[in-house]
Design an enzyme around this catalytic site. Sequence first.
Site, mmCIF file in Angstrom:
data_model
loop_
_atom_site.group_PDB
_atom_site.id
_atom_site.type_symbol
_atom_site.label_atom_id
_atom_site.label_comp_id
_atom_site.label_asym_id
_atom_site.label_seq_id
_atom_site.Cartn_x
_atom_site.Cartn_y
_atom_site.Cartn_z
ATOM 1 N N LYS A 213 64.985 35.628 41.879
ATOM 2 C CA LYS A 213 66.233 36.299 41.549
ATOM 3 C C LYS A 213 66.011 37.797 41.676
ATOM 4 C CE LYS A 213 69.778 36.714 38.004
ATOM 5 N NZ LYS A 213 70.251 36.226 36.706
ATOM 6 N N LYS A 267 68.458 33.839 44.967
ATOM 7 C CA LYS A 267 69.702 34.489 44.570
ATOM 8 C C LYS A 267 69.570 35.996 44.717
ATOM 9 C CE LYS A 267 72.400 35.047 40.440
ATOM 10 N NZ LYS A 267 72.466 34.833 39.039
HETATM 11 C C1 PBG Z 1 72.720 36.088 34.105
HETATM 12 C C2 PBG Z 1 73.275 35.674 35.417
HETATM 13 C C3 PBG Z 1 73.788 36.552 36.370
HETATM 14 C C4 PBG Z 1 74.292 35.767 37.391
HETATM 15 C C5 PBG Z 1 74.056 34.420 37.058
HETATM 16 N N1 PBG Z 1 73.399 34.383 35.826
HETATM 17 C C6 PBG Z 1 73.932 38.019 36.352
HETATM 18 C C7 PBG Z 1 72.813 38.897 36.071
HETATM 19 O O1 PBG Z 1 71.640 38.550 36.206
HETATM 20 O O2 PBG Z 1 73.111 40.030 35.667
HETATM 21 C C8 PBG Z 1 74.983 36.298 38.607
HETATM 22 C C9 PBG Z 1 75.867 35.379 39.350
HETATM 23 C C10 PBG Z 1 76.825 36.032 40.271
HETATM 24 O O3 PBG Z 1 76.799 37.244 40.540
HETATM 25 O O4 PBG Z 1 77.684 35.300 40.759
HETATM 26 N N2 PBG Z 1 71.580 35.571 33.640
#
Ligand code: PBG
Length: 344
Positions: A213, A267
């Site tokens: 991520k 992601k």
């Molecule tokens: C938070 C989380 C995020 C997303 C999914 N889970 C945002 C972040 O890490 O700030 C992002 C998903 C998206 O942008 O569609 N744990």
Amino acid sequence: MHMKHKPAINVEATEQPAYPQVRMRRLRSKGWLRDMVQEHHVRASDLIWPAFITEGMNTREPVPSMPGVERLSIDQLLEDIKRAADLDIRAFALFPVTPTEKKTMDGREALNPGNLICRAIQAIKKELPDVGIITDVALDPYTTHGHDGLMNDGKILNDETLEVLCKQSLIQSQAGADIIAPSDMMDGRVGQIRRTLDQNGFNDTAILSYAVKYASCFYGPFRDAVGSSGFLKGDKKTYQMNPANAAEALREVALDIKEGADMVMVKPGLPYLDIIKSVKDTFNVPTFAYQVSGEYAMLRAAAANGWLDYDAALAESLLAFKRAGCDGILSYGAVDYARFLQKP
Ligand code: PBG
């Protein structure tokens, strides 16, 4: 080593015929023939639909930076899931919007077995027992600072956070979640969550790790949707990955597999197709991608201006994930795509 794709033929180095005997356009000349030689497909059942849940009844709140996406109260969520399931979308990723008065420094609402996400899971499992439920494990919807872990003196604490994440995973599993998806990027969380689930009899609850991520600006609209953007202090760069790194992604995946992840995720999605491909080629485990909120917003914004055909652009982008090696894809366009597939 994963060898799904045979090495490409080096045309010049072989006795293979070339033009004019070979005409690549021959197999592109008719629609049925193009379909017959098509290498990759996206089925509705490959897609996971992420949904935002809010308190209340009969409530649908549009998210301005994500046209077509709404925050849904549980009763409305059930309606939408039913409709999606009729289009063969099988799995749903749930994200709660936590009312400001329930946000705290330590995010303790995450551990309340009666919280919004747990009530949503129970309601879905009761009415629609056959749909798959994936829940996010991280503290950001619940903390006043908007970070995914516990914070002290401006630092995000790793090991202290793990304990909370394990408890959060457990209450979600007890409520009926099928797949636990830790998105927090703390070190060691997959192993500890696996141990906690197993010790409590949840051996069959799977873990989909957000293994790779990145600290991405493409999450902006999501933070609007869950209402954490106004709260977030600073950025998430001390735990989410640097977008400039590729080799590090493979180390992250290797560790998560070793710790017991059943599936891994990359992601964001489209800007990181190279990473998806190398993860799949290296490990050959079930590999997922999250086409995140910013990617969805870009498609919708261009379409709203008449610059792109939304359905066609969405379908092409989903195909790109499959080509890169994804098994499944989380996409806000999942239901739109499933509907598009059914058009004559
Ligand atoms: C938070 C989380 C995020 C997303 C999914 N889970 C945002 C972040 O890490 O700030 C992002 C998903 C998206 O942008 O569609 N744990």
